[in-house]
Write an enzyme that holds these catalytic residues in place. Structure first.
Site, PDB file in Angstrom:
ATOM      1  N   CYS A  15     -13.096  57.375 -42.780  1.00 22.92           N
ATOM      2  CA  CYS A  15     -12.588  56.485 -41.726  1.00 22.92           C
ATOM      3  C   CYS A  15     -13.703  55.616 -41.108  1.00 22.92           C
ATOM      4  O   CYS A  15     -14.668  56.133 -40.553  1.00 22.92           O
ATOM      5  CB  CYS A  15     -11.922  57.306 -40.630  1.00 22.92           C
ATOM      6  SG  CYS A  15     -11.388  56.269 -39.244  1.00 22.92           S
ATOM      7  N   VAL A  55      -7.687  59.343 -35.828  1.00 20.59           N
ATOM      8  CA  VAL A  55      -9.091  59.680 -35.593  1.00 20.59           C
ATOM      9  C   VAL A  55      -9.849  58.363 -35.394  1.00 20.59           C
ATOM     10  O   VAL A  55      -9.402  57.330 -35.901  1.00 20.59           O
ATOM     11  CB  VAL A  55      -9.686  60.478 -36.777  1.00 20.59           C
ATOM     12  CG1 VAL A  55      -9.066  61.851 -36.844  1.00 20.59           C
ATOM     13  CG2 VAL A  55      -9.540  59.753 -38.109  1.00 20.59           C
ATOM     14  N   GLU A  67      -9.710  56.353 -29.426  1.00 22.33           N
ATOM     15  CA  GLU A  67     -10.046  54.942 -29.650  1.00 22.33           C
ATOM     16  C   GLU A  67     -11.573  54.786 -29.747  1.00 22.33           C
ATOM     17  O   GLU A  67     -12.309  54.986 -28.778  1.00 22.33           O
ATOM     18  CB  GLU A  67      -9.502  54.008 -28.555  1.00 22.33           C
ATOM     19  CG  GLU A  67      -8.011  53.754 -28.658  1.00 22.33           C
ATOM     20  CD  GLU A  67      -7.625  53.040 -29.966  1.00 22.33           C
ATOM     21  OE1 GLU A  67      -8.307  52.088 -30.364  1.00 22.33           O
ATOM     22  OE2 GLU A  67      -6.656  53.471 -30.601  1.00 22.33           O
ATOM     23  N   SER A  68     -12.020  54.377 -30.938  1.00 21.81           N
ATOM     24  CA  SER A  68     -13.460  54.340 -31.222  1.00 21.81           C
ATOM     25  C   SER A  68     -14.252  53.483 -30.219  1.00 21.81           C
ATOM     26  O   SER A  68     -15.350  53.870 -29.799  1.00 21.81           O
ATOM     27  CB  SER A  68     -13.707  53.838 -32.641  1.00 21.81           C
ATOM     28  OG  SER A  68     -13.167  52.549 -32.821  1.00 21.81           O
TER      29      SER A  68
HETATM   30  N1  LIG Z   1      -7.989  51.597 -33.080  1.00 19.68           N
HETATM   31  C1  LIG Z   1      -8.321  52.890 -33.575  1.00 19.68           C
HETATM   32  C2  LIG Z   1      -8.044  52.932 -35.061  1.00 19.68           C
HETATM   33  C3  LIG Z   1      -8.242  54.333 -35.642  1.00 19.68           C
HETATM   34  C4  LIG Z   1      -7.544  54.480 -36.987  1.00 19.68           C
HETATM   35  O1  LIG Z   1      -6.815  53.591 -37.451  1.00 19.68           O
HETATM   36  N2  LIG Z   1      -7.795  55.624 -37.625  1.00 19.68           N
HETATM   37  C5  LIG Z   1      -7.112  55.903 -38.872  1.00 19.68           C
HETATM   38  C6  LIG Z   1      -8.075  56.447 -39.929  1.00 19.68           C
HETATM   39  S1  LIG Z   1      -9.332  55.293 -40.344  1.00 19.68           S
HETATM   40  C7  LIG Z   1      -6.107  57.013 -38.640  1.00 19.68           C
HETATM   41  O2  LIG Z   1      -6.384  57.983 -37.977  1.00 19.68           O
HETATM   42  N3  LIG Z   1      -4.928  56.872 -39.240  1.00 19.68           N
HETATM   43  C8  LIG Z   1      -3.927  57.884 -39.197  1.00 19.68           C
HETATM   44  C9  LIG Z   1      -2.567  57.341 -38.949  1.00 19.68           C
HETATM   45  O3  LIG Z   1      -2.461  56.146 -38.597  1.00 19.68           O
HETATM   46  O4  LIG Z   1      -1.623  58.099 -39.083  1.00 19.68           O
HETATM   47  C10 LIG Z   1      -9.791  53.202 -33.255  1.00 19.68           C
HETATM   48  O5  LIG Z   1     -10.573  52.249 -33.130  1.00 19.68           O
HETATM   49  O6  LIG Z   1     -10.145  54.380 -33.075  1.00 19.68           O
END
Ligand SMILES: N[C@@H](CCC(=O)N[C@@H](CS)C(=O)NCC(=O)O)C(=O)O
Length: 230
Positions: A15, A55, A67-68
């Protein structure tokens, strides 16, 4: 079981958003635990603490952050010196460019996952167009000049992935963007960025892309090209 005195970052090893926070933790020399979960099979304990089911999630002092960009702002604040510019206007602008970095990550992800050549071209064009205004913003080796800052942590995961795919497919996703090209090269060569992914990342990432299929077993466009390039 994680040591509750250390921050715990809940992660998925490919990720890019998790990678943003790992870079920040490494830049700040903070000791932390990484807990990997399978996003295809999210554990119940994770779904109970993650409002968006995504995550990274940071657990610290019994509290949960998600949120990162928010996690990075928090890590920056509690682990001085700050990796943000001191000037409030510059700092706010940097936060806005973090957002642009997230947008570019999504263009690149859609491009890499594209089903057809037409989809791929459309997302590649959007990605390349999205870099246009960034070129004028890059201030030197890093986004703000000589000093690595929080905005760099947000863009490094994009370049980590983009440069691998460029290399394997012989593509150029940064045509006529010499400042971004130099910035990308500086970021991927930085220790915190190198160590923000697990050993074998390149192979694992390429395998992930190569395994992308549609309608059962038709490979995605990039998957197909990677298979031919292998
Ligand atoms: N805006 C979020 C995006 C986080 C994100 O998209 N994480 C993905 C993995 S790279 C995730 O956990 N996806 C699981 C899902 O959407 O079910 C951030 O910046 O933390």
């Amino acid at each position: 079981m994680s040591d509750s005195t250390k921050p715990e970052l809940i992660s998925f090893d490919l990720c890019p958003f998790v990678q943003r926070s790992v870079i920040t933790l490494l830049e700040k020399n903070v000791e932390f635990d990484l807990t990997y979960i399978d996003l295809a099979n999210k554990p119940d304990w994770f779904l109970e603490i993650s409002p968006l089911g995504k995550v990274p999630v940071l657990r610290e002092k019994g509290e949960v952050l998600f949120e990162s960009a928010v996690i990075n702002e928090y890590l920056d604040e509690v682990n001085p010196p700050s990796l943000h510019p001191a000037d409030p206007l510059k700092k706010a602008q940097n936060r806005a460019w973090v957002e642009v970095g997230g947008n570019q990550l999504m263009h690149s992800f859609r491009m890499m996952m594209a089903e057809t050549r037409e989809d791929y071209d459309a997302h590649r064009d959007a990605l390349i167009k999205g870099f246009r205004m960034v070129e004028d913003q890059v201030g030197g080796t890093f986004f703000n000049g000589d000093h690595f800052s929080l905005v760099d942590t947000a863009w490094a995961p994009l370049f980590t992935r983009l440069l691998i795919v460029e290399d394997v497919l012989g593509e150029n996703y940064l045509p006529s963007y010499p400042k971004i090209r130099a910035w990308a090269n500086a970021l991927v060569a930085r220790d915190s960025v190198i160590h923000s992914v697990r050993e074998g990342f390149r192979e694992k990432f390429l395998t992930y892309l190569q395994n992308k299929t549609y309608h059962g077993n038709t490979p995605g466009y990039v998957a197909d090209r990677l298979a031919s390039a292998a």
